[in-house]
Design a protein around this motif. Structure first.
Motif, PDB file in Angstrom:
ATOM      1  N   SER A  15      45.484 -27.238 -45.105  1.00 41.81           N
ATOM      2  CA  SER A  15      44.291 -27.997 -44.751  1.00 41.81           C
ATOM      3  C   SER A  15      43.063 -27.418 -45.418  1.00 41.81           C
ATOM      4  O   SER A  15      43.023 -26.251 -45.789  1.00 41.81           O
ATOM      5  N   ALA A  16      42.032 -28.275 -45.527  1.00 38.15           N
ATOM      6  CA  ALA A  16      40.772 -27.823 -46.127  1.00 38.15           C
ATOM      7  C   ALA A  16      40.149 -26.707 -45.306  1.00 38.15           C
ATOM      8  O   ALA A  16      39.537 -25.776 -45.845  1.00 38.15           O
ATOM      9  N   ASP A  17      40.324 -26.753 -43.976  1.00 41.16           N
ATOM     10  CA  ASP A  17      39.714 -25.739 -43.130  1.00 41.16           C
ATOM     11  C   ASP A  17      40.270 -24.353 -43.392  1.00 41.16           C
ATOM     12  O   ASP A  17      39.616 -23.342 -43.114  1.00 41.16           O
ATOM     13  N   SER A  18      41.493 -24.280 -43.926  1.00 41.99           N
ATOM     14  CA  SER A  18      42.070 -22.958 -44.186  1.00 41.99           C
ATOM     15  C   SER A  18      41.283 -22.194 -45.223  1.00 41.99           C
ATOM     16  O   SER A  18      41.298 -20.967 -45.250  1.00 41.99           O
ATOM     17  N   PHE A  19      40.583 -22.902 -46.074  1.00 43.78           N
ATOM     18  CA  PHE A  19      39.763 -22.230 -47.072  1.00 43.78           C
ATOM     19  C   PHE A  19      38.557 -21.558 -46.424  1.00 43.78           C
ATOM     20  O   PHE A  19      37.999 -20.619 -46.964  1.00 43.78           O
ATOM     21  N   PHE A  20      38.154 -22.057 -45.249  1.00 38.77           N
ATOM     22  CA  PHE A  20      37.008 -21.488 -44.562  1.00 38.77           C
ATOM     23  C   PHE A  20      37.423 -20.495 -43.482  1.00 38.77           C
ATOM     24  O   PHE A  20      36.679 -19.601 -43.135  1.00 38.77           O
ATOM     25  N   ASP A  21      38.625 -20.649 -42.960  1.00 38.57           N
ATOM     26  CA  ASP A  21      39.044 -19.816 -41.844  1.00 38.57           C
ATOM     27  C   ASP A  21      39.726 -18.520 -42.281  1.00 38.57           C
ATOM     28  O   ASP A  21      39.814 -17.580 -41.502  1.00 38.57           O
ATOM     29  N   SER A  22      40.238 -18.497 -43.513  1.00 41.86           N
ATOM     30  CA  SER A  22      41.011 -17.324 -43.920  1.00 41.86           C
ATOM     31  C   SER A  22      40.144 -16.090 -44.058  1.00 41.86           C
ATOM     32  O   SER A  22      40.561 -14.983 -43.743  1.00 41.86           O
ATOM     33  N   GLY A  23      38.908 -16.252 -44.519  1.00 39.47           N
ATOM     34  CA  GLY A  23      37.990 -15.135 -44.622  1.00 39.47           C
ATOM     35  C   GLY A  23      38.377 -14.142 -45.695  1.00 39.47           C
ATOM     36  O   GLY A  23      39.382 -14.276 -46.399  1.00 39.47           O
ATOM     37  N   LEU A  24      37.538 -13.099 -45.821  1.00 43.13           N
ATOM     38  CA  LEU A  24      37.823 -12.021 -46.762  1.00 43.13           C
ATOM     39  C   LEU A  24      38.948 -11.153 -46.199  1.00 43.13           C
ATOM     40  O   LEU A  24      39.106 -11.022 -44.989  1.00 43.13           O
ATOM     41  N   ARG A  25      39.699 -10.539 -47.080  1.00 43.35           N
ATOM     42  CA  ARG A  25      40.831  -9.719 -46.644  1.00 43.35           C
ATOM     43  C   ARG A  25      40.368  -8.339 -46.184  1.00 43.35           C
ATOM     44  O   ARG A  25      39.647  -7.646 -46.892  1.00 43.35           O
ATOM     45  N   ARG A  26      40.796  -7.954 -45.005  1.00 42.09           N
ATOM     46  CA  ARG A  26      40.409  -6.668 -44.434  1.00 42.09           C
ATOM     47  C   ARG A  26      41.276  -5.537 -44.977  1.00 42.09           C
ATOM     48  O   ARG A  26      42.442  -5.717 -45.289  1.00 42.09           O
ATOM     49  N   GLY A  27      40.692  -4.363 -45.034  1.00 48.27           N
ATOM     50  CA  GLY A  27      41.445  -3.150 -45.281  1.00 48.27           C
ATOM     51  C   GLY A  27      42.013  -2.956 -46.667  1.00 48.27           C
ATOM     52  O   GLY A  27      42.924  -2.153 -46.860  1.00 48.27           O
ATOM     53  N   ARG A  28      41.485  -3.649 -47.662  1.00 47.65           N
ATOM     54  CA  ARG A  28      42.049  -3.516 -49.007  1.00 47.65           C
ATOM     55  C   ARG A  28      41.356  -2.445 -49.850  1.00 47.65           C
ATOM     56  O   ARG A  28      41.864  -2.046 -50.887  1.00 47.65           O
ATOM     57  N   LEU A  29      40.185  -2.003 -49.416  1.00 50.82           N
ATOM     58  CA  LEU A  29      39.417  -1.076 -50.239  1.00 50.82           C
ATOM     59  C   LEU A  29      39.172   0.239 -49.516  1.00 50.82           C
ATOM     60  O   LEU A  29      38.878   0.266 -48.320  1.00 50.82           O
ATOM     61  N   GLY A  30      39.287   1.328 -50.284  1.00 48.74           N
ATOM     62  CA  GLY A  30      38.958   2.643 -49.767  1.00 48.74           C
ATOM     63  C   GLY A  30      37.699   3.172 -50.429  1.00 48.74           C
ATOM     64  O   GLY A  30      37.045   2.480 -51.218  1.00 48.74           O
ATOM     65  N   THR A  31      37.349   4.420 -50.152  1.00 48.96           N
ATOM     66  CA  THR A  31      36.139   5.015 -50.720  1.00 48.96           C
ATOM     67  C   THR A  31      36.172   5.007 -52.241  1.00 48.96           C
ATOM     68  O   THR A  31      35.173   4.669 -52.898  1.00 48.96           O
TER      69      THR A  31
END
Length: 504
Positions: free
Chosen positions: A2-18
């Motif tokens: 659905s089109a809403d999935s493009f808005f609900d998925s959000g940015l991916r958490r926990g992929r980046l470290g220092t």
């Protein structure tokens, strides 16, 4: 899907470290580009033999700024970074004004870099491979590559930046080693790091160029929703970026004076420009190393392009998600988690602007790169000044483990120091421009981020009455990223001082 999935998925958490954030922030300032372009131009324009210490001086100012910035980053996680900081400290309308300044500044430097990469890539391939193509043709190739990477996983972007940054830093270290082992005269001169040589004629120009060199170090908070530990990662990465770039640039600028002799640094830089660096590498390290350095000079600009592209895309994402700008900008890729709409919009804006410069027959470096990077420097310093003031507002009356130095003294001092830096930059803005540039550009270019901020403030005030539901979302904290629901709500109404000022 659905089109809403493009808005609900959000940015991916926990992929980046220092380490990932350090790559993004340092790559944005492009160390090899700073050495080959920024340092040589700084000596040529200022004639100041002690200019190397300018990097240490400004790094100290930025370290004071980073104290409050890092303290607030433990409470505010939002891809809008400065936008969210200012909204939570100075009021929602102020946050929208800050977002407008940020978009103007980061788009300006990102688009300006297309002029630089088009020119240097064309010159290099023409000399080495006989490939002749207009600068904008090479810029288009870089644009396609940056656009493709911008919609992929953020950790893949970080890996690309890590490789490019590591290689260009190796080249800078080789140049430093060459300079210190082949000093002009019989011994290494310390005149390049003598404070007495810095605070003389040309100091204002030195300050203007060093400010431009640091642009991007502050961008770690943009990725606060994607890091593994928002409470610590942004702060650590910012401190590391300030310390590394400040010392790295200072040593390299000093090395150049050692190589040429302090009395010849300005003259040689004016005559040869980046050739001072690459010529020395060819003479003492060999043609292969010099050619590799030229290639990495090009990729360092590419790395900066990618870093700023990612930053702009996330600002647009945050503003779309919170309905400050059209909702479609809050769309992310369900597959990669990248801010898809923001990335595509930034790419579209970039190609329109640099092709417009090409159609107008403007020079890619003297006009496109120099003009827009100068405007960006003003915008970034203005943003940091407002952010420091916002830190004071955020912590006022708010209990927490932060010390008095972190919550008030350092931010107040940073606001004052950055205000002085901003004034010095404006006074000496013409040092960033080619001597043949029309005089009115001296005030027109710095006005770009300022006007953007005023328009943003007006829009922020208008949202309060026209779209109160959007106004309520401004600067909201991504609490799930902080792993502590309720840590900090949206900005309180009594912090909307800019709104009340606009209603008077």
């Amino acid at each position: 899907m659905s089109a809403d999935s493009f808005f609900d998925s959000g940015l991916r958490r926990g992929r980046l470290g220092t380490a990932h954030l350090v790559f993004f922030t340092v790559a944005a300032s492009a160390p090899l580009t700073v050495l080959g372009g920024g340092v040589t131009t700084m000596f040529a324009v200022s004639g100041n033999t002690g200019a190397a210490l300018g990097y240490v001086l400004l790094a100290a100012v930025l370290a004071v700024f980073a104290t409050g910035y890092a303290a607030m980053s433990r409470h505010v996680a939002n891809a809008g970074a400065f936008y969210a900081y200012i909204a939570n400290g100075l009021g929602r309308a102020g946050g929208v004004a800050g977002s407008a300044v940020a978009l103007a500044a980061y788009n300006a430097i990102q688009i300006g870099l297309y002029g630089l990469i088009g020119a240097i890539l064309g010159e290099f391939l023409s000399a080495k491979a006989g490939l002749d193509l207009a600068w904008w043709g090479w810029a288009l190739i870089a644009w396609v590559l940056v656009g493709l990477l911008g919609i992929l996983r953020i950790d893949l972007n970080a890996t690309v930046l890590a490789i490019l940054l590591g290689l260009e830093c190796v080249v800078v270290v080789i140049f430093d080693a060459v300079a210190f082992t082949h000093p002009a005269g019989t011994a290494v001169s310390f005149a390049g790091i003598d404070p007495g040589n810095l605070f003389t004629a040309g100091f204002g120009a030195v300050l203007a160029f060093t400010i431009a060199s640091f642009t991007g170090f502050e961008s770690g908070a943009i990725y606060s929703e994607e890091v593994k530990d928002p409470r610590r990662t942004v702060a650590r990465a910012t401190y590391i970026a300030v310390a590394f770039t400040g010392l790295f640039y200072a040593v390299s600028a000093w090395a150049l004076t050692v190589l040429t002799g302090p009395e010849n640094a300005a003259k040689d830089s004016a005559e040869a420009g980046p050739g001072v660096v690459f010529g020395a590498l060819e003479q003492y390290a060999g043609t292969v190393v010099a050619d590799l350095a030229n290639v990495l000079f090009i990729t360092s600009v590419l790395a900066a392009l990618l870093s700023f592209h990612n930053g702009v895309a996330r600002y647009l994402f945050a503003l779309g998600r919170e309905r400050v700008l059209p909702r479609f900008l809050g769309a992310t890729s369900p597959r990669s988690g990248a801010p898809l709409a923001g990335s595509l919009v930034q790419s579209t804006l970039a190609v329109i602007v640099f092709l417009a410069f090409a159609m107008a027959g403007r020079d890619p470096i003297i006009d496109l790169f120099t003009w827009l990077s100068g405007a960006a420097a003003v915008g970034v310093v203005l943003l940091m000044t407002l952010t420091s003031a916002a830190v004071v507002g955020f912590f006022r009356g708010r209990p927490g483990p932060e010390t008095l130095w972190q919550r008030m003294l350092a931010p107040v001092l940073a606001t004052l120091l950055l205000g002085v830096v901003l004034v010095m930059l404006l006074i000496n803005f013409d040092a960033l421009l080619d001597p043949g540039t029309a005089s009115y550009m001296r005030w027109l270019l710095p006005a770009i981020p300022v006007v953007a901020g005023v328009l943003g403030l007006i829009w922020g005030v208008a949202l309060k009455s026209a779209r109160p539901e959007a106004y309520a979302r401004i600067g909201r904290v991504a609490e799930d990223a902080l792993h502590e629901p309720g840590l900090h709500p949206s900005p309180e109404p009594d912090r909307d001082r800019w709104v009340r000022a606009g209603q008077r």
